[in-house]
Design an enzyme around this catalytic site. Structure first.
Site, short mmCIF file in Angstrom:
data_model
loop_
_atom_site.label_atom_id
_atom_site.label_comp_id
_atom_site.label_asym_id
_atom_site.label_seq_id
_atom_site.Cartn_x
_atom_site.Cartn_y
_atom_site.Cartn_z
CG ASN A 7 -1.97 1.25 1.31
OD1 ASN A 7 -1.37 1.77 0.63
ND2 ASN A 7 -2.57 0.69 2.50
NE ARG A 91 -6.21 1.70 -0.27
CZ ARG A 91 -6.25 3.06 0.55
NH1 ARG A 91 -5.14 3.02 0.95
NH2 ARG A 91 -7.42 3.61 0.43
CG HIS A 180 -12.79 3.54 2.93
ND1 HIS A 180 -14.20 4.40 3.85
CD2 HIS A 180 -12.13 3.34 3.21
CE1 HIS A 180 -12.86 5.26 4.10
NE2 HIS A 180 -11.22 4.88 4.48
NE ARG A 241 -9.86 12.80 4.49
CZ ARG A 241 -10.15 11.55 4.43
NH1 ARG A 241 -10.67 10.29 3.60
NH2 ARG A 241 -9.25 10.64 4.70
CD GLU A 384 -9.11 -1.56 3.83
OE1 GLU A 384 -8.20 -1.00 5.05
OE2 GLU A 384 -9.42 -0.87 2.86
#
Ligand code: ADP
Length: 399
Positions: A7, A91, A180, A241, A384
């Protein structure tokens, strides 16, 4: 079969090495501050303490070389030769509308990912740097890309078209993409396994709540709507965020505070969310602690967050025409007893009833609803990397 999962960010690179016979992680680590002073690699072999080495890492190619050296190291390595490495899975954040599933990274795929750079200007270039670095260092090892956006490509147009002039969708690909996806895929399938029911028959809301958060409606195993949008800024309130706001706030703040687009982008991405409301921290642990001391704005931040989660659960139940399960995952979802309890409070009318004793669980799989609850509520640690390793094995084994 041994598979390396990577990743890659702009200045960091996380990795895990899997032995796919038993789907075990043999080693994992993190390369940090690539191209910045103080760069280092932290490597840990499963069952052993982590080893951190500070060394200059000017670029991702040097970073990948250090990862391979660590994997081959006599004391904390797990490979005796690079020949053992069957494939590398990456990823990748954004595949636009180009890929709805994972793919082998061939030259035409890389060209397509480069075309997606305008959609993810911060993430895709870093992911591509990681892929290029592996190609240079391990030219004969096949590579696979697993995309954050892929799982959401099943959304119907009614869920992904924004009500702005349609030409912008055709011209620039302006639409909801969602992110996601690998996590929502993993936890929804795992929920079906835990409940012993076929995923094709289930309507599930998956709540991935971490620093970045998104909520997805998974109907029959397919994503039919998700809270993040064109970018990962939309949806529920996140660490820093803002999530969903009235878009007119952007021009209002630009005019009244005389902010540039860059400053506004920074404000909404890095200074808002739980940090913006609480004024204390983006980390939920700090906010829970402050709220526990009676700090009013931290209490408010928790209320805004959980009210938002509740709204998405209700909206997605309506959109799917029913609800069988709600899943909580990622840092906040897996660990925060309080957020789960507050988000589900008052949803008894939907058939959601949390068992307080079962809910006091952290970082492990559990069903936290009461036996009488019509809707099952589950905590499932996401994985993941395992999905990336599985997809990589499948694609390199096909021929
Ligand atoms: P990312 O989106 O960066 O992958 P994570 O999924 O790791 O983030 O989630 C990180 C967040 O999880 C932290 O900011 C913190 O707020 C929250 N978190 C982690 N552990 C706990 C805990 N024990 N209690 C409450 N919140 C936690």
């Amino acid at each position: 079969m041994k598979i390396l999962v990577i990743n890659c960010g702009s200045s960091s690179l996380k990795y895990q090495l899997f032995d796919m016979e038993k789907e075990q992680v043999l080693a994992k680590g993190l390369v940090e501050r690539i191209g910045i002073e103080g760069s280092r690699i932290k490597h840990s072999k499963t069952g052993m303490d982590a080893v951190t080495t500070e060394t200059p890492i000017p670029n991702h190619r040097v970073g990948i070389k250090l990862v391979l050296d660590a994997l081959l190291d006599k004391s904390h390595g797990v490979l005796s030769s690079l020949e053992e490495l069957a494939a590398v899975g990456h990823r990748v954040v954004h595949a636009g509308e180009k890929f709805a599933t994972s793919v082998k990274l061939e030259p035409k795929v890389l060209a397509a990912l480069k075309e997606c750079i305008p959609l993810a200007p911060l993430h895709n270039p870093a992911n591509i740097m990681g892929i290029d670095a592996v190609s240079e260092v391990l030219p004969r090892v096949p590579q696979v890309g697993v995309f954050d956006t892929a799982f959401h490509q099943t959304m119907p147009r009614s869920a992904f078209i924004y009500a702005v002039p349609y030409g912008y969708y055709e011209k620039y690909g302006v639409r909801r993409y969602g992110f996601h996806g690998t996590s929502h895929y993993y936890v929804s399938h795992r929920a079906a396994e835990m409940l012993g029911r076929p995923i094709e028959k289930l309507k599930i809301v998956t709540c991935h709540l971490g620093n970045g958060s998104s909520i997805t409606a998974v109907d029959g195993g397919r994503s039919i709507d998700t809270s993040m949008g064109f970018t990962p800024l939309a949806g529920v309130v996140m660490g820093t965020r803002c999530g969903d706001i009235d878009p007119a706030l952007v021009s209002f703040l630009a005019e009244t505070e005389k902010l540039s687009m860059k400053e506004l982008d920074d404000l909404l991405n890095k200074k808002s969310g739980m940090l913006g409301i609480s004024g204390i921290s983006s980390d939920l642990r700090d906010i829970e602690e402050a709220a526990g001391r009676g700090e009013a704005r931290s209490k408010l931040a928790l209320q805004v967050l959980t009210c938002g989660i509740k709204k998405y659960i209700g909206a997605y139940a309506a959109e799917m025409g029913g609800l069988d399960a709600v899943v909580f995952t990622a840092g906040v979802g897996e660990n925060s007893v309080q957020v789960r309890a507050m988000a589900c409070e008052g949803l008894e009318f939907l058939g959601i009833e949390i068992d307080n004793a079962r809910n006091s669980v952290r970082s492990k799989e559990a069903v936290i609803s009461t036996d009488a609850s019509k809707v099952r509520v589950l905590v499932i640690p996401t994985n993941e990397e395992l999905v990336i390793a599985r997809d990589t094995r499948r694609l390199v084994s096909e021929n």
